[in-house]
Write a protein that holds these residues in place. Structure first.
Motif, short mmCIF file in Angstrom:
data_model
loop_
_atom_site.label_atom_id
_atom_site.label_comp_id
_atom_site.label_asym_id
_atom_site.label_seq_id
_atom_site.Cartn_x
_atom_site.Cartn_y
_atom_site.Cartn_z
N GLN A 1 13.76 36.88 62.32
CA GLN A 1 14.83 36.15 61.66
C GLN A 1 16.02 37.07 61.42
O GLN A 1 15.86 38.28 61.23
N LEU A 2 17.22 36.49 61.42
CA LEU A 2 18.45 37.25 61.24
C LEU A 2 18.71 37.50 59.76
O LEU A 2 18.79 36.57 58.96
N TRP A 3 18.85 38.76 59.41
CA TRP A 3 19.20 39.17 58.06
C TRP A 3 20.61 39.75 58.13
O TRP A 3 20.98 40.36 59.13
N PHE A 4 21.40 39.58 57.08
CA PHE A 4 22.76 40.11 57.11
C PHE A 4 23.29 40.32 55.70
O PHE A 4 22.89 39.65 54.76
N THR A 5 24.19 41.30 55.60
CA THR A 5 24.85 41.57 54.33
C THR A 5 26.22 40.92 54.35
O THR A 5 26.81 40.69 55.41
N ASP A 6 26.71 40.60 53.17
CA ASP A 6 28.07 40.07 53.00
C ASP A 6 28.77 40.89 51.93
O ASP A 6 28.19 41.16 50.88
N ASN A 7 30.01 41.25 52.21
CA ASN A 7 30.86 41.86 51.20
C ASN A 7 31.43 40.74 50.34
O ASN A 7 31.98 39.78 50.87
N GLY A 8 31.27 40.85 49.04
CA GLY A 8 31.81 39.83 48.14
C GLY A 8 33.33 39.84 48.12
O GLY A 8 33.97 40.83 48.43
N ARG A 9 33.89 38.71 47.75
CA ARG A 9 35.35 38.57 47.68
C ARG A 9 35.94 39.49 46.61
O ARG A 9 35.34 39.73 45.57
N ASP A 10 37.14 39.96 46.86
CA ASP A 10 37.85 40.77 45.88
C ASP A 10 38.65 39.87 44.94
O ASP A 10 38.84 38.69 45.20
N TRP A 11 39.11 40.47 43.85
CA TRP A 11 40.02 39.87 42.89
C TRP A 11 39.43 38.75 42.04
O TRP A 11 40.14 37.90 41.54
N LEU A 12 38.11 38.76 41.85
CA LEU A 12 37.49 37.82 40.90
C LEU A 12 36.92 38.56 39.70
O LEU A 12 36.19 37.98 38.92
N GLY A 13 37.23 39.85 39.58
CA GLY A 13 36.78 40.62 38.42
C GLY A 13 36.05 41.88 38.81
O GLY A 13 35.70 42.09 39.97
N GLU A 14 35.83 42.72 37.82
CA GLU A 14 35.13 43.99 38.00
C GLU A 14 33.69 43.79 38.45
O GLU A 14 33.18 44.56 39.26
N ASP A 15 33.02 42.81 37.89
CA ASP A 15 31.59 42.64 38.13
C ASP A 15 31.24 41.35 38.85
O ASP A 15 30.09 40.89 38.80
#
Length: 181
Positions: A21-35
Motif C-alpha cells: 500500500q502507498l504511504w505518504f507524508t504531507d506538509n501541513g499548510r502554513d499561516w494557520l498558527g504556530e501549532d
C-alpha cells in the motif's frame, strides 16, 4: 487515472513492503498558527480516497479560506499526525536486519524542520511504529540537528542500505550520515 484526491505537498511516498500500500507524508499548510495544522503520515489502502486538501487539515481542522469546498467528516484521516511545520520529506520503511527486529517494517521520516515558527520544530528523524495499516506510535529516532534556534542540519531523505544501516542526507551541512545499530 486519479488514484487519490486531497493530497497537497507530498514528498515521501513509498510502498509498504508487506502490504504493497502507498504511504505518504504531507506538509501541513502554513499561516494557520504556530501549532496548526499538523503535518501528516497517510496510507492509501485503495483507490478513490480523499485526504481533504485544501478544505480540511489533519483529522478535522476546517480551512478558513477553503473549508466550504468539502466536509472534514468524509475524508480519509491521516494514520499519524506529525508535528506542526516539521516539514516531513523522505519516508522509508526499515527492512534490514542490523537494527533490532522491532524496527522491521516501521516508517522512518526525515523531518526537514520549520521555517515560520518562533520555536523550531522538526530537524530530526522520527520513527512511526506500524501495525498493518495503523500507526501505533510516533517518536524521535535521531536528533541533534538543532539546538533551539541554532540549526546544524536539515534532514532531507533516507536510504536503507543492504547491510541494514540507514543513510540520511542533510542539505544544510551538505552531508550524508550513516546510522547503524
Amino acid at each position: 487515472e486519479v488514484f487519490a484526491r486531497g493530497v497537497p505537498t507530498t514528498v515521501g511516498s513509498p510502498w509498504h513492503p508487506p502490504t504493497k500500500q502507498l504511504w505518504f507524508t504531507d506538509n501541513g499548510r502554513d499561516w494557520l498558527g504556530e501549532d496548526a495544522p499538523p503535518c501528516e503520515l497517510n496510507v492509501a489502502t485503495r483507490a478513490g480516497l480523499d485526504f481533504g486538501f485544501p478544505y480540511c487539515h489533519g483529522k478535522d481542522i476546517k480551512d478558513p479560506e477553503f473549508g466550504q469546498l468539502g466536509d472534514c467528516g468524509k475524508i480519509t484521516p491521516p494514520v499519524q499526525l506529525l508535528g506542526a511545520h516539521v516539514a516531513p520529506l523522505g519516508v522509508k520503511f526499515y527492512s534490514g536486519d542490523r537494527f533490532p527486529a522491532a524496527y522491521r517494517g516501521d516508517a522512518f521520516i526525515a523531518e526537514h524542520g520549520s521555517w515560520n515558527r518562533k520555536a523550531k520544530s522538526g530537524y530530526r528523524i522520527t520513527r512511526v511504529k506500524i501495525d498493518g495499516t495503523r500507526a501505533v506510535s510516533y517518536e524521535p529516532f535521531a536528533t541533534g540537528f538543532n539546538r533551539g534556534d541554532d540549526v546544524f542540519g536539515r534532514p532531507v531523505d533516507l536510504l536503507m542500505l543492504a547491510d541494514g544501516s540507514m543513510l540520511v542526507s542533510d542539505d544544510t551541512s551538505d552531508a550524508i550520515y550513516r546510522i547503524s545499530y
